[in-house]
Design a protein around this motif. Sequence first.
Motif, mmCIF file in Angstrom:
data_model
loop_
_atom_site.group_PDB
_atom_site.id
_atom_site.type_symbol
_atom_site.label_atom_id
_atom_site.label_comp_id
_atom_site.label_asym_id
_atom_site.label_seq_id
_atom_site.Cartn_x
_atom_site.Cartn_y
_atom_site.Cartn_z
ATOM 1 N N ASP A 1 3.431 53.789 -40.788
ATOM 2 C CA ASP A 1 2.450 52.790 -41.145
ATOM 3 C C ASP A 1 1.103 53.682 -39.999
ATOM 4 O O ASP A 1 -0.084 53.428 -40.670
ATOM 5 N N SER A 2 1.933 54.769 -39.627
ATOM 6 C CA SER A 2 0.819 55.746 -39.106
ATOM 7 C C SER A 2 1.097 57.094 -39.742
ATOM 8 O O SER A 2 -0.350 57.869 -39.816
ATOM 9 N N THR B 1 9.236 46.065 -30.356
ATOM 10 C CA THR B 1 7.711 46.730 -31.140
ATOM 11 C C THR B 1 7.792 48.313 -31.174
ATOM 12 O O THR B 1 6.898 48.914 -31.806
ATOM 13 N N ASP C 1 -0.536 48.152 -30.092
ATOM 14 C CA ASP C 1 -2.137 49.670 -31.318
ATOM 15 C C ASP C 1 -3.367 48.652 -30.711
ATOM 16 O O ASP C 1 -4.302 50.017 -31.741
ATOM 17 N N ARG D 1 3.049 43.658 -28.684
ATOM 18 C CA ARG D 1 2.287 44.852 -29.814
ATOM 19 C C ARG D 1 1.112 44.752 -30.522
ATOM 20 O O ARG D 1 0.502 45.881 -30.473
ATOM 21 N N ARG D 2 0.667 43.887 -30.373
ATOM 22 C CA ARG D 2 -0.734 43.294 -31.075
ATOM 23 C C ARG D 2 -1.790 44.377 -29.865
ATOM 24 O O ARG D 2 -2.516 45.204 -30.383
ATOM 25 N N ARG E 1 6.904 51.824 -37.093
ATOM 26 C CA ARG E 1 5.748 52.084 -37.149
ATOM 27 C C ARG E 1 5.544 53.889 -37.284
ATOM 28 O O ARG E 1 3.895 54.128 -37.283
ATOM 29 N N TYR F 1 7.262 50.938 -29.217
ATOM 30 C CA TYR F 1 6.304 50.895 -28.201
ATOM 31 C C TYR F 1 7.861 51.914 -26.884
ATOM 32 O O TYR F 1 8.744 50.185 -26.724
#
Length: 565
Positions: free
Chosen positions: A454-455, A395, A369, A365-366, A451, A397
Amino acid sequence: MPKAVHPASISGAMNLLEWLTFDVIQTNTQYVDSFLNLARNAHNILIIGAPGVGKTERGLNETARRGKGVSVVFNRSVAKENNSRGLESYTLDSLITKALGIDSLLRAYPRGSLKNLEWVETRNVEYAVERIRGFTSHVFGIPYSLDPYSEAPGNLLFHYLDVSVNKAGIDGARWLANHLVSLKLNDAALALCLYSAMLGVQPPICRYDLIYNGQSINALDFTFARAKVADGEGEGFFNGYEALFIDEFQDYSPVMLASVARLFKHVDTLIIAFDDDQCVYRRLHYAMCGEVALRLINMVKNKEIDGKVIHLKRSHRVPDNIAQVAQRTLIRWSRGVRVPKAWRGTPIKGNIAVINHGEMLELVRRLADEGKRVFIIAPSNEVVVSIALSVMTYTGYRVNFLKDLPTSVRRVIEAAQALVEGTVPLGDLANEYGDQSIKLAVDLVEALSRRVKDSLLVQTQTEIRERVKQILGEFKLKSIGIGQITIDTPYTMKGLEADAVFIINATTRRRVALDAVHGDVRPLYVALTRTRGDLYIVRFKTGYQWFPLDEFCRVAGIRCMRHDG
């Protein structure tokens, strides 16, 4: 109609069939000789090199300098990459033989007599093959799955048929059918007979007539198209090329080599790139590894054929410390049989660490990102699917695959779409998709919502829901091919690279495991050399290991702390 075969009896017989198929059929040397004749009439450029040294780039450049060129590769992802670089490229088991198969089919049978088979109209040979295999398995009660990641008995049966054909053409298929009978697996043998009859193989591997929906069914699978090319058909199918570039040459079987010779017939320049240390298809379809390439090298040295040999020894991808670990690993588990070519990596020092499953999810995940490209490599399809689901639902993703979107992954995505729509009661969804898929779908929606929150600058629930629906649609449409997070086996990762690589040290079957007696270390070697930065070995507390981790850590010279997974 024959009675159904008990799945356990088929599954047990597959182990026996495996060693019979791999060890009994002998290579037909005439196939190799036909390829050597192609080389004798051409100027040969033989490129030898380790992972990441630029074999493909050098081959493309050599091809471009010699007029109209074409490349043939084994890996579909590499073929796409070569096409993007401006060189017409094909995969031998895909575009070339499928084109030949459809052409032969349409010339041999009037289209009107096959009007009910929609794949003829759409030129979709994959659909035809799956339809025929599925029907054949159904007739004989052998479980078969349309999921390319499945190892259902019917899928294994046809896989062994492909192996046999790759080893010895039509004779290999006939041999396999006879051995099924000798093993008293008559229903499985009849399935192959029926399959060959439906494929229009001439001569058929055995006699079996089928009338389906009132008409005879005939089709042509690319496996048999390849065998028929090697046995004399399709000569000069691709004419007018001055240079032919064959990448990943070590992965070609004798039948494939003969197919190349007959399809191209003559070229002025033959360019070959190979690394026998990366030969991972020996057990899957009897790849020749370095045997033919070394013969060509000796023929050049002895001036039996015109050409030159190019050695590339510096990797532009793999950090040098990881390159050394990969070479020591290859030596250790090949029991001294393989001594890899001496090569060096980049001066950058890559990080090598052992982590557990939870740590892997956080790291993936990191890295995602941060916009890094991540590869996750597992030894088998079952593990690929399991890990993919955990990464996707944790994640948020998209996870990409290099073969196709696994059925179980698709079902989770579809269940998540239904959850977001909210038009079907949860109980009905559970009945349709199953409790486990619904649980994973809930986790996926939650991860995606986090996600999106956060965006987004504006965070109304309606906006979040609409964005999650859009992302889920992209998951279904854009999950094939290389992505930011790509997961698959070493066989499909060949020739590719990423910023960070996670190797899953887990397998669902003991016989897949790499130990001092069984297994081939080269798939692991390929996995170790995909990174241009960091390398992580993911360990688990329970289950079978792909390779003995403690011993790997000693070979690698790294700390091997115990983690729960």
